[in-house]
Design a protein around this motif. Structure first.
Motif, PDB file in Angstrom:
ATOM      1  N   UNK A  69       0.808  -1.224   0.000  1.00  0.00           N
ATOM      2  CA  UNK A  69       0.000   0.000   0.000  1.00  0.00           C
ATOM      3  C   UNK A  69       0.845   1.279   0.000  1.00  0.00           C
ATOM      4  N   UNK A  70       0.262   2.346  -0.525  1.00  0.00           N
ATOM      5  CA  UNK A  70       0.911   3.657  -0.473  1.00  0.00           C
ATOM      6  C   UNK A  70       1.645   3.991  -1.752  1.00  0.00           C
ATOM      7  N   UNK A  71       2.328   5.148  -1.747  1.00  0.00           N
ATOM      8  CA  UNK A  71       3.038   5.634  -2.928  1.00  0.00           C
ATOM      9  C   UNK A  71       2.115   5.720  -4.143  1.00  0.00           C
ATOM     10  N   UNK A  72       0.929   6.233  -3.938  1.00  0.00           N
ATOM     11  CA  UNK A  72      -0.020   6.414  -5.046  1.00  0.00           C
ATOM     12  C   UNK A  72       0.352   7.659  -5.852  1.00  0.00           C
ATOM     13  N   UNK A  73      -0.044   7.720  -7.124  1.00  0.00           N
ATOM     14  CA  UNK A  73       0.322   8.875  -7.952  1.00  0.00           C
ATOM     15  C   UNK A  73      -0.300  10.189  -7.477  1.00  0.00           C
ATOM     16  N   UNK A  74       0.413  11.285  -7.750  1.00  0.00           N
ATOM     17  CA  UNK A  74      -0.118  12.631  -7.520  1.00  0.00           C
ATOM     18  C   UNK A  74      -0.118  13.306  -8.881  1.00  0.00           C
ATOM     19  N   UNK A  75      -1.320  13.522  -9.408  1.00  0.00           N
ATOM     20  CA  UNK A  75      -1.463  13.916 -10.806  1.00  0.00           C
ATOM     21  C   UNK A  75      -1.857  15.388 -10.928  1.00  0.00           C
ATOM     22  N   UNK A  76      -1.041  16.235 -11.591  1.00  0.00           N
ATOM     23  CA  UNK A  76      -1.477  17.616 -11.816  1.00  0.00           C
ATOM     24  C   UNK A  76      -2.489  17.636 -12.955  1.00  0.00           C
ATOM     25  N   UNK A  77      -3.629  18.280 -12.727  1.00  0.00           N
ATOM     26  CA  UNK A  77      -4.680  18.318 -13.755  1.00  0.00           C
ATOM     27  C   UNK A  77      -5.331  19.686 -13.760  1.00  0.00           C
ATOM     28  N   UNK A  78      -5.494  20.256 -14.959  1.00  0.00           N
ATOM     29  CA  UNK A  78      -6.213  21.530 -15.077  1.00  0.00           C
ATOM     30  C   UNK A  78      -7.591  21.233 -15.647  1.00  0.00           C
ATOM     31  N   UNK A  79      -8.581  21.993 -15.224  1.00  0.00           N
ATOM     32  CA  UNK A  79      -9.942  21.778 -15.734  1.00  0.00           C
ATOM     33  C   UNK A  79     -10.874  22.828 -15.189  1.00  0.00           C
ATOM     34  N   UNK A  80     -12.158  22.445 -15.070  1.00  0.00           N
ATOM     35  CA  UNK A  80     -13.193  23.352 -14.560  1.00  0.00           C
ATOM     36  C   UNK A  80     -12.814  23.871 -13.178  1.00  0.00           C
ATOM     37  N   UNK A  81     -11.921  23.172 -12.519  1.00  0.00           N
ATOM     38  CA  UNK A  81     -11.521  23.501 -11.139  1.00  0.00           C
ATOM     39  C   UNK A  81     -10.239  24.327 -11.091  1.00  0.00           C
ATOM     40  N   UNK A  82      -9.759  24.815 -12.258  1.00  0.00           N
ATOM     41  CA  UNK A  82      -8.476  25.508 -12.270  1.00  0.00           C
ATOM     42  C   UNK A  82      -7.343  24.493 -12.252  1.00  0.00           C
ATOM     43  N   UNK A  83      -6.255  24.838 -11.572  1.00  0.00           N
ATOM     44  CA  UNK A  83      -5.131  23.906 -11.457  1.00  0.00           C
ATOM     45  C   UNK A  83      -5.192  23.230 -10.099  1.00  0.00           C
ATOM     46  N   UNK A  84      -4.947  21.946 -10.098  1.00  0.00           N
ATOM     47  CA  UNK A  84      -4.880  21.249  -8.810  1.00  0.00           C
ATOM     48  C   UNK A  84      -4.119  19.942  -9.015  1.00  0.00           C
ATOM     49  N   UNK A  85      -3.638  19.393  -7.916  1.00  0.00           N
ATOM     50  CA  UNK A  85      -3.055  18.059  -7.938  1.00  0.00           C
ATOM     51  C   UNK A  85      -4.079  17.086  -7.376  1.00  0.00           C
ATOM     52  N   UNK A  86      -4.233  15.961  -8.039  1.00  0.00           N
ATOM     53  CA  UNK A  86      -5.165  14.932  -7.569  1.00  0.00           C
ATOM     54  C   UNK A  86      -4.364  13.740  -7.044  1.00  0.00           C
ATOM     55  N   UNK A  87      -4.635  13.371  -5.801  1.00  0.00           N
ATOM     56  CA  UNK A  87      -3.933  12.241  -5.190  1.00  0.00           C
ATOM     57  C   UNK A  87      -4.769  10.988  -5.420  1.00  0.00           C
ATOM     58  N   UNK A  88      -4.226  10.068  -6.197  1.00  0.00           N
ATOM     59  CA  UNK A  88      -5.014   8.906  -6.635  1.00  0.00           C
ATOM     60  C   UNK A  88      -4.970   7.786  -5.590  1.00  0.00           C
ATOM     61  N   UNK A  89      -5.529   8.075  -4.423  1.00  0.00           N
ATOM     62  CA  UNK A  89      -5.492   7.091  -3.341  1.00  0.00           C
ATOM     63  C   UNK A  89      -6.471   5.939  -3.545  1.00  0.00           C
ATOM     64  N   UNK A  90      -7.255   6.019  -4.639  1.00  0.00           N
ATOM     65  CA  UNK A  90      -8.109   4.861  -4.939  1.00  0.00           C
ATOM     66  C   UNK A  90      -7.276   3.740  -5.561  1.00  0.00           C
ATOM     67  N   UNK A  91      -6.019   4.053  -5.928  1.00  0.00           N
ATOM     68  CA  UNK A  91      -5.141   3.015  -6.483  1.00  0.00           C
ATOM     69  C   UNK A  91      -4.387   2.307  -5.357  1.00  0.00           C
ATOM     70  N   UNK A  92      -5.133   1.683  -4.518  1.00  0.00           N
ATOM     71  CA  UNK A  92      -4.576   0.971  -3.364  1.00  0.00           C
ATOM     72  C   UNK A  92      -4.947  -0.500  -3.510  1.00  0.00           C
ATOM     73  N   UNK A  93      -4.312  -1.391  -2.742  1.00  0.00           N
ATOM     74  CA  UNK A  93      -4.602  -2.824  -2.904  1.00  0.00           C
ATOM     75  C   UNK A  93      -6.089  -3.163  -2.842  1.00  0.00           C
ATOM     76  N   UNK A  94      -6.849  -2.549  -1.947  1.00  0.00           N
ATOM     77  CA  UNK A  94      -8.281  -2.885  -1.908  1.00  0.00           C
ATOM     78  C   UNK A  94      -9.149  -1.763  -2.468  1.00  0.00           C
ATOM     79  N   UNK A  95      -8.547  -0.797  -3.123  1.00  0.00           N
ATOM     80  CA  UNK A  95      -9.338   0.215  -3.822  1.00  0.00           C
ATOM     81  C   UNK A  95      -9.754   1.416  -2.998  1.00  0.00           C
ATOM     82  N   UNK A  96      -9.166   1.605  -1.818  1.00  0.00           N
ATOM     83  CA  UNK A  96      -9.441   2.857  -1.104  1.00  0.00           C
ATOM     84  C   UNK A  96      -8.272   3.228  -0.196  1.00  0.00           C
TER      85      UNK A  96
END
Ligand SMILES: *Cc1c(COP(=O)(O)O)cnc(C)c1O
Ligand SMILES: [Zn+2]
Length: 382
Positions: A69-96
């Protein structure tokens, strides 16, 4: 040392204990060290899990019960929300993100020599605890609401845990679990201070992935508050170790249909407000009476943060926006991007601020729910 948050009584960590004799919740005092050179080396040696922070965890790495577990991606994404980083913590062994907490909590249960535990959860926590107990060879007995979604109960059962569906409210489920726990150890994640120490690795990873700097704000959903408390603890440990100078603002999000903490915040209260819970698609945070409510409100205040509520239409909208850029998250998780969109529209976030949105759970366990929501939309409902 385990310390009661209510009466300040303290207990050694050698013996299993989940609450104070006075009934209060326990916190865990444990030293946290950060060795930048070692962290850099661990990162380059592909040690891609949260145990690279073992120097700051209450469980030694030799005793780690881990599924990577851990070391999930941190993805910079621009969109309707402006600029932000999204932490993809759903990419974990059991999905949360719950796996952060379960890994550390179940490691400690194992150290305590327990062979049997009880937990109550309607979803991701039950799945996560069932998986880590399977890994640790601990028999888990999980109490769930009778209406819990099949995507979650099937997984709990397949991991070999004993499932007890309980009719009634979530509070009835807790009562049944506590009753059974008179004979077996109660390992409720919403009580465990070890769970919070696991979740705090979210703060460490954000700091590391932003090149050893804290963001200005972190947006998290809040139900029982392990993300708020974990982030507050983790960033405080980094500050106390001289790694950052100030805490990021924690922006805590609740569904308007079940918002005991956000309502308390609006009314300047320091304990949760009793609410009549209505049905919400954010089922993972529909907690009417969070046990650590006082501490959660204090943590958000300490970081100079705020509470936000989002309506069902805003949650569904954010869920679809995320999916349209390729991120299939569960409806509960969509409250965080929904809050960012709303705060940006209201001009409440400095455009120059660095903002992280925590994405807590995968959509894959909720596909049944999501397809019902789409069906209702086509039929002209919400
Ligand atoms: C548990 C959960 C949350 C909320 O976490 P708390 O610790 O209860 O505040 C948010 N999103 C998902 C997907 C969850 O499973
Ligand atoms: Zn006490």
């Amino acid at each position: 040392m385990l310390v009661c948050e209510h009466c300040a009584a303290s207990y050694p960590t050698e013996k299993p204990r989940w609450r104070c004799d006075c009934g209060g919740t326990l916190m865990l005092e444990s030293p946290a060290r950060f060795d930048l050179a070692a962290l850099r080396e661990r990162a380059s040696n592909l040690w891609p899990n949260l145990w690279r922070y073992a120097d700051a965890l209450p469980v030694p790495i030799a005793d780690a019960v881990t599924l990577g577990e851990g070391a999930t991606p941190l993805l910079p994404l621009a969109g309707a929300w402006g600029d932000a980083h999204f932490k993809l913590d759903f990419m974990m062994p059991t999905g949360s993100f719950k796996d952060r907490g379960s890994a550390v909590m179940v490691s400690q249960l194992k150290r305590w020599g327990l062979t049997e535990i009880i937990e109550n959860s309607s979803g991701n926590a039950g799945v996560s605890v069932a998986a880590y107990c399977a890994r640790a060879n601990i028999d888990a007995h999980i109490f769930v609401p009778a209406h819990a979604s099949i995507g979650k109960t099937a997984q709990i059962a397949l991991h070999g845990a004993r499932l007890s569906p309980i009719q009634g409210t979530r509070e009835d489920v807790t009562a049944a679990a506590l009753n059974a726990a008179q004979a077996t150890f109660y390992a409720g994640h919403s009580w465990s201070p070890y769970f919070i120490h696991g979740v705090k690795t979210l703060a460490f990873e954000l700091w590391e992935q932003l090149e050893f700097r804290a963001p200005d704000a972190v947006i998290v959903p809040v139900g029982n508050g392990s993300l708020v408390l974990g982030c507050c603890l983790g960033f405080n440990e980094l500050r106390n170790a001289g790694m950052i100078d100030r805490l990021p603002c924690l922006i805590a999000v609740q569904a308007a249909r079940c918002a005991p903490l956000a309502r308390a915040w609006q009314q300047w209260m320091d304990v949760p407000v009793p609410v009549n819970k209505e049905n919400t698609m954010a089922e993972g945070i529909a907690i009417a009476a969070p046990i650590k409510g006082r501490a959660i409100l204090a943590a958000v205040r300490e970081t100079n943060g705020l509470f936000v509520t989002v309506a069902e239409s805003e949650i569904f909208n954010a869920l679809k926006i995320m999916a349209k850029i390729g991120l299939y998250i569960e409806p509960t998780s969509a409250v965080a991007p929904a809050a960012l969109i709303k705060l940006r529209e209201q001009g409440e976030i400095d455009p120059a601020a660095s903002v992280v949105v925590e994405l807590t759970g995968s959509g894959l366990k909720s596909s049944e729910k999501i397809s019902e929501m789409l069906g209702a939309e086509v039929a002209g409902g919400t």
